[in-house]
Enzyme design. Structure first.
Site, PDB file in Angstrom:
ATOM      1  N   HIS A 403       0.867  -1.014  -0.053  1.00  0.00           N
ATOM      2  CA  HIS A 403       0.023  -0.094   0.025  1.00  0.00           C
ATOM      3  C   HIS A 403       0.749   1.237  -0.163  1.00  0.00           C
ATOM      4  CE1 HIS A 403      -3.370   2.507   0.505  1.00  0.00           C
ATOM      5  NE2 HIS A 403      -4.051   1.641   0.816  1.00  0.00           N
ATOM      6  N   ARG A 404       1.971   1.250   0.493  1.00  0.00           N
ATOM      7  CA  ARG A 404       2.861   2.319   0.205  1.00  0.00           C
ATOM      8  C   ARG A 404       3.185   2.710  -1.205  1.00  0.00           C
ATOM      9  NH1 ARG A 404       7.962  -0.268   3.538  1.00  0.00           N
ATOM     10  NH2 ARG A 404       7.464  -1.662   1.914  1.00  0.00           N
TER      11      ARG A 404
END
Length: 430
Positions: A403-404
């Protein structure tokens, strides 16, 4: 006279197994002669002499595990008695080398790693969980350490020998443990034997962990703990793909080439990554690395573990070339004859368990890649088309995202680009 040292077969190797000697005391070797075999975590590599000389001592017996890099393993003198250079490693069959094994002995109680510290400027200091734990136990200030791991990350070797902070000493581990427990409200988990957990000694056979299993275990734990991941699921119909595959294989039969469903998946994934370049990226502390090419890693099961050889620049290659390369890479992976550049790197991974009848699954991200695609089996399912019930061959695909790097919207756009390529594969033949 000179010591022959345990060679580093990759930049991250810390130890290996001296699998076999090809020489004995008294033998005279010439440059290029294979003198030993070294095992890392996924392959065997031959070590060659780089000069002439006589073997005077064998310091490490063959079969010895855990031999540290730069440890003297033998002694050699040249014909004139002068020192001979250390041997060079020949990349006959290297293994996938992950980051150095930092896992502490399981028998010792292990306190949880302290929270990631911050520098004086408020920036997060990146360190592995083990490095943070050792630093806390030994009173080492991470702010003063320069990391030598990937992207400047502080790892175990950076902590060893670092000066202790004044006022902190041997009592630090207990204090850290107590503080961690008080802060979280949950007592830290202590390592227990199977007997302590109700499984009596003698009721099982214990298979020691080899280098590969240790490396895989550490990398998977690091990934699942450090990468904020989430899965996206999509179903794709592959009836047209199966029909096109049959025609393509008939055309390629005279050349001895056979294209698999996985080859179509690799090609479609590569094209989709070029259409949605935000998904072809990696997280680094300095920023998001946007990769120029779709280097697709494919998961290959080998004895004792897993390795991910890479189809480089897959977006530029046709299905026949991908099929040829993937077959060759998989064969040499199982024989442990891959070169380091053939399995180190990659920007995206594909793991296919469809051949085992697995309907759907989620994979753990292969750091530092931003995504991994899990491919299930194609099976006939009831579908609705134009308001009518019909039967189609459907395959479930799962995209696990960091998700980064890849948020939900970006992951969804990638799958939107991937799905039509699989469902109408004629576009990939152009």
């Amino acid at each position: 006279m000179t010591d022959i040292l345990m060679p580093a077969l990759s930049p991250t190797m810390e130890e290996g197994v001296l699998a076999k000697w090809h020489v004995k005391v008294g033998d005279v070797v010439s440059a290029g002669d294979v003198i030993a075999e070294i095992e890392t975590d996924k392959a065997t590599m031959e070590v060659e002499a780089v000069d002439e000389g006589e073997v005077t001592d064998i310091l490490v017996a063959e079969g010895t595990e855990g031999v540290k890099v730069n440890t003297p393993i033998a002694r050699l003198k040249d014909e004139g008695g002068a020192a001979a250079p250390a041997p060079a490693a020949k990349a006959e069959a290297p293994k996938a080398e992950a980051a150095p094994a930092e896992t502490p002995k399981a028998a010792a109680p292990v306190a949880p790693a302290p929270a990631a510290p911050k520098s004086d400027t408020g920036e997060r200091i990146f360190a592995s969980p083990l490095a943070r734990r050792i630093a806390a136990q030994n009173g080492v200030d991470l702010k003063s350490i320069k990391g030598t791991g990937p992207h400047g990350r502080i790892v175990k070797r950076d902590i060893e020998g670092a000066p202790q902070t004044a006022g902190k000493g041997a009592a630090q581990p207990a204090a850290s443990t107590a503080t961690a427990g008080a802060t979280s409200g949950i007592a830290p988990r202590q390592a227990q034997s199977l007997a302590q957990m109700g499984i009596p000694d003698g009721s099982y056979d214990l298979i020691p962990l080899d280098g590969m299993k240790k490396a895989v275990a550490r990398r998977m734990v690091d990934s699942i703990q450090n990468v904020p991941h989430f899965p996206l699921f999509i179903d794709v119909e592959i009836d047209q793909l199966m029909a096109v595959r049959a025609k393509v294989n008939k055309m390629l039969e005279p050349q001895g080439i056979k294209v698999s469903v996985n080859d179509f998946v690799i090609k479609a994934a590569a094209l989709a990554l070029k259409m949605v370049p935000e998904a072809n990226a990696s997280y680094t502390p300095e920023g998001i690395a946007m990769h120029h090419n779709a280097d697709v890693s494919m998961a290959v099961a080998i004895d004792g573990g897993l390795i991910t050889p890479i189809i480089k620049k897959a977006e530029t290659k046709g299905l026949a070339q991908i099929a040829t390369e993937s077959k060759d890479l998989a064969k040499r992976a199982r024989e442990r004859k891959l070169k380091p550049e053939e399995f180190q790197g990659g920007t995206f991974s594909v793991s296919n368990l469809g051949m085992f009848g697995i309907k759907s699954f989620s994979s753990i991200i292969n750091e530092p890649q931003g995504c991994i695609m899990s491919v299930g089996a194609g099976e006939q399912r009831a579908v609705v088309k134009d308001g009518q019930l019909a039967v189609a061959t459907v395959m479930t695909v799962t995209l696990t995202c960091d998700h980064r790097v890849v948020d939900g919207a970006t992951g969804a756009r990638f799958l939107q680009a991937f799905k039509p390529l699989i469902e109408d594969p004629v576009a990939m033949l152009a």
